[in-house]
Design a protein around this motif. Structure first.
Motif, PDB file in Angstrom:
ATOM      1  N   ARG A  94      -0.439   2.877  12.464  1.00  0.00           N
ATOM      2  CA  ARG A  94       0.252   3.886  13.253  1.00  0.00           C
ATOM      3  C   ARG A  94      -0.636   5.113  13.393  1.00  0.00           C
ATOM      4  O   ARG A  94      -1.511   5.372  12.561  1.00  0.00           O
ATOM      5  CB  ARG A  94       1.601   4.249  12.625  1.00  0.00           C
ATOM      6  CG  ARG A  94       1.540   4.858  11.262  1.00  0.00           C
ATOM      7  CD  ARG A  94       2.933   4.902  10.603  1.00  0.00           C
ATOM      8  NE  ARG A  94       3.951   5.429  11.483  1.00  0.00           N
ATOM      9  CZ  ARG A  94       5.270   5.298  11.270  1.00  0.00           C
ATOM     10  NH1 ARG A  94       5.712   4.643  10.210  1.00  0.00           N
ATOM     11  NH2 ARG A  94       6.133   5.809  12.106  1.00  0.00           N
ATOM     12  N   GLY A 108      -2.003   8.761  13.165  1.00  0.00           N
ATOM     13  CA  GLY A 108      -1.871   9.745  12.099  1.00  0.00           C
ATOM     14  C   GLY A 108      -3.204  10.417  11.861  1.00  0.00           C
ATOM     15  O   GLY A 108      -4.071  10.439  12.745  1.00  0.00           O
ATOM     16  N   THR A 128      10.488   0.720   8.727  1.00  0.00           N
ATOM     17  CA  THR A 128       9.489   1.533   8.047  1.00  0.00           C
ATOM     18  C   THR A 128       9.816   1.563   6.569  1.00  0.00           C
ATOM     19  O   THR A 128      10.938   1.903   6.187  1.00  0.00           O
ATOM     20  CB  THR A 128       9.487   2.972   8.603  1.00  0.00           C
ATOM     21  OG1 THR A 128       9.229   2.923  10.008  1.00  0.00           O
ATOM     22  CG2 THR A 128       8.416   3.814   7.933  1.00  0.00           C
ATOM     23  N   ASP A 129       8.857   1.186   5.724  1.00  0.00           N
ATOM     24  CA  ASP A 129       9.136   1.127   4.290  1.00  0.00           C
ATOM     25  C   ASP A 129       9.058   2.516   3.656  1.00  0.00           C
ATOM     26  O   ASP A 129       8.816   3.524   4.335  1.00  0.00           O
ATOM     27  CB  ASP A 129       8.216   0.121   3.591  1.00  0.00           C
ATOM     28  CG  ASP A 129       6.757   0.570   3.532  1.00  0.00           C
ATOM     29  OD1 ASP A 129       6.463   1.735   3.861  1.00  0.00           O
ATOM     30  OD2 ASP A 129       5.901  -0.245   3.137  1.00  0.00           O
ATOM     31  N   TYR A 183       6.876   3.958   2.026  1.00  0.00           N
ATOM     32  CA  TYR A 183       5.574   4.617   2.068  1.00  0.00           C
ATOM     33  C   TYR A 183       5.171   5.001   3.485  1.00  0.00           C
ATOM     34  O   TYR A 183       4.058   5.475   3.713  1.00  0.00           O
ATOM     35  CB  TYR A 183       4.507   3.711   1.446  1.00  0.00           C
ATOM     36  CG  TYR A 183       4.859   3.271   0.049  1.00  0.00           C
ATOM     37  CD1 TYR A 183       4.795   4.164  -1.017  1.00  0.00           C
ATOM     38  CD2 TYR A 183       5.309   1.979  -0.204  1.00  0.00           C
ATOM     39  CE1 TYR A 183       5.145   3.776  -2.302  1.00  0.00           C
ATOM     40  CE2 TYR A 183       5.656   1.585  -1.494  1.00  0.00           C
ATOM     41  CZ  TYR A 183       5.576   2.480  -2.524  1.00  0.00           C
ATOM     42  OH  TYR A 183       5.937   2.099  -3.795  1.00  0.00           O
ATOM     43  N   GLY A 184       6.055   4.746   4.448  1.00  0.00           N
ATOM     44  CA  GLY A 184       5.774   5.071   5.837  1.00  0.00           C
ATOM     45  C   GLY A 184       5.061   3.983   6.607  1.00  0.00           C
ATOM     46  O   GLY A 184       4.603   4.210   7.732  1.00  0.00           O
ATOM     47  N   ASN A 185       4.949   2.776   6.030  1.00  0.00           N
ATOM     48  CA  ASN A 185       4.253   1.675   6.689  1.00  0.00           C
ATOM     49  C   ASN A 185       5.181   0.941   7.647  1.00  0.00           C
ATOM     50  O   ASN A 185       6.359   0.747   7.349  1.00  0.00           O
ATOM     51  CB  ASN A 185       3.731   0.684   5.646  1.00  0.00           C
ATOM     52  CG  ASN A 185       2.868   1.347   4.598  1.00  0.00           C
ATOM     53  OD1 ASN A 185       2.014   2.164   4.916  1.00  0.00           O
ATOM     54  ND2 ASN A 185       3.088   1.005   3.330  1.00  0.00           N
ATOM     55  N   ASP A 230       7.229  13.714  -3.190  1.00  0.00           N
ATOM     56  CA  ASP A 230       6.859  12.375  -2.735  1.00  0.00           C
ATOM     57  C   ASP A 230       5.459  11.951  -3.176  1.00  0.00           C
ATOM     58  O   ASP A 230       5.002  10.858  -2.840  1.00  0.00           O
ATOM     59  CB  ASP A 230       6.985  12.270  -1.216  1.00  0.00           C
ATOM     60  CG  ASP A 230       6.084  13.252  -0.474  1.00  0.00           C
ATOM     61  OD1 ASP A 230       5.482  14.121  -1.131  1.00  0.00           O
ATOM     62  OD2 ASP A 230       5.979  13.146   0.763  1.00  0.00           O
TER      63      ASP A 230
END
Length: 284
Positions: free
Chosen positions: A26, A28, A50-51, A53-55, A98
């Protein structure tokens, strides 16, 4: 630099098999997704989430028989990665919520067992970036990169003992030594331009001076032109495919190539910019 990158995975499923895929990068920091293409044969229903961790993750159920996945993308990447010798250690009490969990031991990164080694490797180093760079350099100089010397169960403790492995093992050891010093560290997987031999790649990031910095113990010098696909605590969080049933991987191909960037069209109204004036007081 613009890069064309991607992979092809060919499986054989012994029966209907649920899968979680993690193949889509993605946009970023340091990368912008210009184009991407995702093909699954035979066609199946796909849902995406989206997990933690933002994946970006995709859920599918592969039918019995041959099953293939093709992913490709054109990505604008940074030619350089940020370095900051002397950047200070961020105290644990100042870490964002986080980021805190990246200081803890995890399945493949037993940082609680590597404190003595971390202290030895970083002695006389100023706390922070310089400690992490000392860790990266020590791994590069003391651990041999060799295929076939580790497997899915190899941990950072194993690598510290045997001093041999591949990028995944280098990364786990780097993460563990950082965490042993209370420096948050996370695993990154993706693509690296001109990696030799070409494969999906792993490196790590460490959190110092209030931000994440990239470190790659497999490389002699800092290198940019990376495409990040996923972040996690260790390899358990960033698998490109996770299967829930009998399924074999028959073939995998990975490529990363420089894309041909079209030259911008020059318009009659374009005005040449003199480099000597950029950023100066007389810039108009």
């Amino acid at each position: 630099m613009q890069l064309n990158a991607g992979c092809e995975l060919s499986f054989e499923a012994q029966g209907p098999t649920p899968l979680i895929l993690m193949l889509r990068p993605r946009s970023g920091a340091g990368q912008w997704i210009i184009r991407e293409e995702y093909q699954i044969i035979p066609a199946v229903n796909v849902t995406e989430f989206t997990d933690m961790y933002g994946n970006l993750c995709q859920r599918v159920v592969a039918p019995e028989g041959p099953f293939s996945i093709h992913f490709s993308a054109t990505v604008q990447t940074s030619d350089l990665i940020d370095v900051s010798p002397g950047a200070p250690y961020t105290p644990v009490e100042d870490l964002p919520d986080d980021v805190l969990h990246y200081t803890l031991p995890s399945r493949y990164c037993q940082s609680d067992q590597l404190g003595d080694l971390a202290a030895e490797v970083t002695k006389d180093m100023e706390p922070g970036y310089d400690q992490v760079e000392a860790i990266r350099r020590w791994i590069h100089e003391n651990v041999t990169y060799q295929y076939g010397t580790s497997d899915a169960s190899t941990s950072a403790v194993d690598t510290a003992d045997k001093k041999v492995g591949v990028c995944r093992d280098f990364t786990h050891l780097g993460i563990s030594l950082c965490r042993a010093l209370n420096i948050p560290a996370r695993m990154v997987v993706g693509y690296l331009h001109q990696l030799d031999p070409m494969d999906l790649h792993a490196w790590f990031e460490a959190y110092v001076d209030g931000r994440w910095f990239t470190f790659d113990a497999t490389q002699e010098q800092p290198r940019g032109n990376r495409i990040t696909v996923a972040y996690g605590r260790d390899a358990a969080d960033v698998a490109f495919t996770t299967q829930f049933g009998p399924m074999s991987l028959n073939d995998m191909k990975v490529w990363v190539e420089a894309a041909e960037e079209p030259a911008p069209e020059k318009k009659e109204t374009d005005v040449p910019t003199l480099s000597s004036t950029v950023g100066s007081n007389d810039q108009v």
